[in-house]
Design a protein around this motif. Structure first.
Motif, PDB file in Angstrom:
ATOM      1  N   ALA A 446       9.479 -29.765 -37.307  1.00 62.13           N
ATOM      2  CA  ALA A 446       9.318 -30.463 -36.128  1.00 62.13           C
ATOM      3  C   ALA A 446      10.068 -31.738 -36.271  1.00 62.13           C
ATOM      4  O   ALA A 446      11.073 -32.153 -35.619  1.00 62.13           O
ATOM      5  CB  ALA A 446       8.050 -30.857 -35.314  1.00 62.13           C
ATOM      6  N   ASP A 473       8.055 -30.534 -30.371  1.00 65.75           N
ATOM      7  CA  ASP A 473       8.690 -31.606 -30.749  1.00 65.75           C
ATOM      8  C   ASP A 473       9.941 -31.902 -29.440  1.00 65.75           C
ATOM      9  O   ASP A 473       9.902 -31.092 -28.414  1.00 65.75           O
ATOM     10  CB  ASP A 473       9.533 -31.472 -31.990  1.00 65.75           C
ATOM     11  CG  ASP A 473      10.386 -30.192 -32.069  1.00 65.75           C
ATOM     12  OD1 ASP A 473      11.334 -30.157 -31.231  1.00 65.75           O
ATOM     13  OD2 ASP A 473      10.019 -29.178 -32.904  1.00 65.75           O
ATOM     14  N   ILE A 486      14.192 -16.161 -35.860  1.00 67.60           N
ATOM     15  CA  ILE A 486      13.862 -17.421 -36.914  1.00 67.60           C
ATOM     16  C   ILE A 486      12.705 -17.105 -37.441  1.00 67.60           C
ATOM     17  O   ILE A 486      12.223 -17.772 -38.550  1.00 67.60           O
ATOM     18  CB  ILE A 486      13.334 -18.810 -36.104  1.00 67.60           C
ATOM     19  CG1 ILE A 486      12.515 -18.606 -35.087  1.00 67.60           C
ATOM     20  CG2 ILE A 486      14.792 -18.954 -35.659  1.00 67.60           C
ATOM     21  CD1 ILE A 486      12.317 -19.792 -34.190  1.00 67.60           C
ATOM     22  N   THR A 504      15.599 -22.818 -46.579  1.00 65.65           N
ATOM     23  CA  THR A 504      15.779 -21.694 -47.130  1.00 65.65           C
ATOM     24  C   THR A 504      15.704 -20.688 -46.228  1.00 65.65           C
ATOM     25  O   THR A 504      15.808 -19.089 -46.484  1.00 65.65           O
ATOM     26  CB  THR A 504      14.676 -21.339 -48.204  1.00 65.65           C
ATOM     27  OG1 THR A 504      13.476 -21.742 -47.515  1.00 65.65           O
ATOM     28  CG2 THR A 504      14.896 -22.319 -49.275  1.00 65.65           C
ATOM     29  N   LEU A 506      12.516 -19.886 -45.033  1.00 66.09           N
ATOM     30  CA  LEU A 506      11.648 -18.938 -45.369  1.00 66.09           C
ATOM     31  C   LEU A 506      10.112 -19.647 -44.869  1.00 66.09           C
ATOM     32  O   LEU A 506       9.342 -18.711 -44.855  1.00 66.09           O
ATOM     33  CB  LEU A 506      11.239 -19.058 -46.981  1.00 66.09           C
ATOM     34  CG  LEU A 506      12.213 -18.361 -47.762  1.00 66.09           C
ATOM     35  CD1 LEU A 506      11.814 -18.511 -49.341  1.00 66.09           C
ATOM     36  CD2 LEU A 506      11.952 -16.793 -47.423  1.00 66.09           C
ATOM     37  N   LEU A 508       9.181 -20.072 -41.664  1.00 66.83           N
ATOM     38  CA  LEU A 508       8.558 -19.529 -40.466  1.00 66.83           C
ATOM     39  C   LEU A 508       8.153 -18.283 -40.923  1.00 66.83           C
ATOM     40  O   LEU A 508       7.009 -17.686 -40.307  1.00 66.83           O
ATOM     41  CB  LEU A 508       9.428 -19.672 -39.291  1.00 66.83           C
ATOM     42  CG  LEU A 508       9.688 -20.959 -38.448  1.00 66.83           C
ATOM     43  CD1 LEU A 508      10.711 -20.788 -37.544  1.00 66.83           C
ATOM     44  CD2 LEU A 508       8.284 -21.499 -38.055  1.00 66.83           C
TER      45      LEU A 508
HETATM   46  P1  ADP Z   1      14.258 -23.480 -42.645  1.00 69.15           P
HETATM   47  O1  ADP Z   1      13.719 -24.508 -42.005  1.00 69.15           O
HETATM   48  O2  ADP Z   1      14.337 -23.501 -44.135  1.00 69.15           O
HETATM   49  O3  ADP Z   1      15.705 -23.199 -42.102  1.00 69.15           O
HETATM   50  P2  ADP Z   1      12.295 -21.941 -41.350  1.00 69.15           P
HETATM   51  O4  ADP Z   1      11.858 -20.460 -41.487  1.00 69.15           O
HETATM   52  O5  ADP Z   1      11.195 -22.883 -41.464  1.00 69.15           O
HETATM   53  O6  ADP Z   1      13.495 -22.084 -42.317  1.00 69.15           O
HETATM   54  O7  ADP Z   1      12.971 -21.742 -39.826  1.00 69.15           O
HETATM   55  C1  ADP Z   1      13.936 -21.020 -39.557  1.00 69.15           C
HETATM   56  C2  ADP Z   1      14.738 -21.478 -38.566  1.00 69.15           C
HETATM   57  O8  ADP Z   1      14.344 -21.858 -37.111  1.00 69.15           O
HETATM   58  C3  ADP Z   1      15.508 -22.839 -38.636  1.00 69.15           C
HETATM   59  O9  ADP Z   1      16.727 -22.663 -39.514  1.00 69.15           O
HETATM   60  C4  ADP Z   1      15.758 -23.376 -37.567  1.00 69.15           C
HETATM   61  O10 ADP Z   1      17.072 -22.961 -36.948  1.00 69.15           O
HETATM   62  C5  ADP Z   1      14.654 -22.733 -36.414  1.00 69.15           C
HETATM   63  N1  ADP Z   1      13.519 -23.829 -36.473  1.00 69.15           N
HETATM   64  C6  ADP Z   1      12.290 -23.667 -36.966  1.00 69.15           C
HETATM   65  N2  ADP Z   1      11.716 -24.844 -36.642  1.00 69.15           N
HETATM   66  C7  ADP Z   1      12.521 -25.685 -35.525  1.00 69.15           C
HETATM   67  C8  ADP Z   1      12.144 -26.587 -34.391  1.00 69.15           C
HETATM   68  N3  ADP Z   1      11.028 -27.331 -34.612  1.00 69.15           N
HETATM   69  N4  ADP Z   1      13.091 -26.767 -33.776  1.00 69.15           N
HETATM   70  C9  ADP Z   1      14.432 -26.267 -33.717  1.00 69.15           C
HETATM   71  N5  ADP Z   1      14.519 -25.183 -34.550  1.00 69.15           N
HETATM   72  C10 ADP Z   1      13.488 -24.819 -35.525  1.00 69.15           C
END
Ligand code: ADP
Length: 543
Positions: A446, A473, A486, A504, A506, A508
């Protein structure tokens, strides 16, 4: 001369014996031999020649020749054309009547073609190369349904023949004709039977091959020289979603999307060559499949076999992306650590205590980032292999969320503010540390994806026996098309990747996997450009 009854009885006996003896064999060459054996006792001779006559071609061919005690190879006799005048064989064929001559040397002076053969197979043209040895000859037509189909010649070098011998020979030749015909029919029937059996075996073989082709997992199809599709097996139907009826009779070009250029892209191996597989993207109903093809040329076209490699291809790609992402993610902090450490180690410059402290702090922060990345990679790997255990104890959700927010708050960028709306929802059955990890990831994201700052709102609540944690957020948001992806391993949002580099993909994935192990779920709702809400749901523990 009145008929001699004793002689007539003898003729009848001979003919009967001929019929019986010839009828005992069904091999045409054996029939001729038996015929000559019987003749040996009945009519004196030095040579027996049997010829066949083909009315279509008008050609006379030697079928059997026995001369001076020797069986000759019939291929030494040149085929003769039926002559319009003259020639003794031709005359018998033309008239259909038997012929007796006791003056062969004189006869051969007519316009016919005559040969004289000895027991060694030497052929002489007579009378040009000297007078014939043969003195007398009996020539008898072999008839079938009234037509002459052959001639039997009996020849003698010393005796003369008489009418009664001619008569006997005629009767015997009629028997010979019947026996040969019978033997030929039998041979024909045998051949037909063998052919039918071979055809049945081939049909069975084909059927079995077709069954195998239907059962194999690879798609198999054939095209003819004009690229028209013939065979299309069940696996081909399954992989491409196109039933055989739909593609039969159509050309590869008709199928479009990658099929049209198949011939140019996949080399068709000749029968002995090893086919080389080629993997191509093929459009199937709007989906892109990666199919690996091999092609083999046949006499009248090409047979293709193909296999769906889409999964393997994606796997390869994700492996490649993983290595690229992880090495990129590690390189940035490592470069910073190396730079700071080198500066600290230089003996030639005096660093102020303040600068030294900043450099050490940078080393600590970047080292923490390094360990975060490696931790995530290791954890994702352990989750994949099913090596992560999750405790199942009572966890107070508001406690965990509250503590996490408190711990993170000091490290947030100045432009980001956190708002807590904790609704005292109670406990879930789960793992406090793992739940905290999930909340950290969501809060980190966020903050990270709010490059212009804004408020992060953390809510907890209770809906129908379920406990809900929401992190909202005011950042970049998530495109509708990416909302499922995602949560996949290594997936990074395309726009965010440009706006907020680093990550990475990873975080989510780990959240989803950990929650699943606690019986929970995670989802996202978002207005791109205005922000996102990540919602976690877990079953509430019974009080
Ligand atoms: P990373 O943050 O390392 O890319 P995540 O698995 O945490 O990997 O997130 C995967 C993708 O999801 C991110 O690259 C981003 O595009 C999207 N994302 C995650 N959280 C958010 C958020 N709070 N707002 C917008 N996009 C998000």
């Amino acid at each position: 001369m009145p008929p001699d009854p004793a002689r007539q009885a003898e003729t009848a006996r001979m003919l009967l014996e001929t019929a019986r003896y010839l009828g005992e064999t069904l091999d045409p060459t054996r029939v001729y031999e038996r015929f000559r054996e019987i003749l040996r006792d009945a009519i004196p001779h030095d040579g027996v020649v049997v010829s066949s006559f083909d009315p279509g071609e008008q050609v006379i061919r030697c079928e059997y020749a026995w001369v001076e005690g020797e069986l000759l190879d019939v291929s030494i006799f040149p085929p003769l054309r039926l002559q319009a005048t003259g020639g003794m064989q031709s005359e018998v064929i033309r008239t259909g009547l038997p012929l007796l001559t006791n003056d062969v040397p004189n006869r051969v002076r007519d316009s016919g073609t005559y040969y004289d053969v000895d027991g060694g197979g030497r052929i002489r043209k007579v009378p040009e190369e000297g007078p014939p040895k043969t003195q007398a000859a009996l020539m008898l037509p072999v008839k079938h349904e009234g037509r002459v189909v052959g001639v039997v010649q009996l020849m003698t070098d010393s005796d003369a023949y008489d009418e009664s011998q001619l008569e006997l020979a005629e009767g015997m030749v009629a028997q010979l004709g019947a026996a040969v015909r019978n033997a030929r029919l039998h041979e024909e029937a045998l051949r037909a039977e063998t052919e039918a059996a071979a055809a049945r075996a081939t049909a069975r073989e084909r059927e079995r091959a077709a069954q195998v082709l239907e059962a194999v997992g690879d798609g198999i199809f054939s095209v003819d020289d004009s690229e028209v599709i013939g065979f299309w097996n069940r696996a081909a139907e399954t992989i491409t979603d196109m039933p055989a009826e739909e593609v039969h009779g159509r050309t590869l070009a008709d199928l479009g999307g990658g099929w049209a250029t198949l011939t140019a892209s996949v080399p068709a191996a000749r029968a002995d060559d090893r086919p080389r597989p080629v993997t191509l993207p093929i459009d199937v109903d709007g989906r892109e499949l990666w199919l690996s093809f091999v092609a083999v040329r046949t006499t009248d076209g090409v047979v293709y076999a193909f296999r769906d490699m889409t999964f393997e291809r994606q796997f390869e790609e994700s492996k490649y992306e993983f290595v690229a992402t992880v090495s990129h993610e590690l390189r940035t902090p490592m470069t910073a650590v190396l730079g700071a450490a080198n500066t600290l180690l230089r003996g030639d410059i005096d660093l102020s205590p303040e600068t030294s402290r900043q450099l050490l702090e940078m080393i600590a922060t970047q080292a923490a980032r390094l360990s975060e990345v490696t931790e995530s990679v290791l954890l994702a790997g352990r989750l994949d292999r099913g090596e992560v255990d999750v405790e199942r104890t009572h966890v107070d959700v508001d406690d965990v969320v509250g503590q996490t927010v408190e711990a993170l708050e000091p490290n947030l960028p100045a432009a980001v503010r956190i708002e807590r709306r904790l609704g005292a929802p109670g406990a879930v059955i789960g793992d406090a540390n793992r739940l905290q990890q999930v909340v950290i990831n969501l809060l980190d994201n966020a903050a990270k994806y709010s490059p212009n700052g804004g408020t992060i709102t953390v809510r907890t609540g209770r809906v129908d026996g379920r406990i809900v944690i929401e992190v909202t957020d005011e950042g970049t948001g998530v495109d509708a098309a990416e909302r499922d992806r995602i949560f996949e391993k290594f997936y990074r949002g395309e726009l965010n990747d440009r706006l907020v580099p680093g990550g990475t993909g990873l975080g989510l994935y780990i959240c989803r996997e950990l929650l699943e192990r606690m019986g929970g779920t995670i989802r996202v709702a978002s207005t791109p450009g205005a922000g996102s809400t990540f919602t976690v749901e877990l079953a509430a523990a019974k009080r």
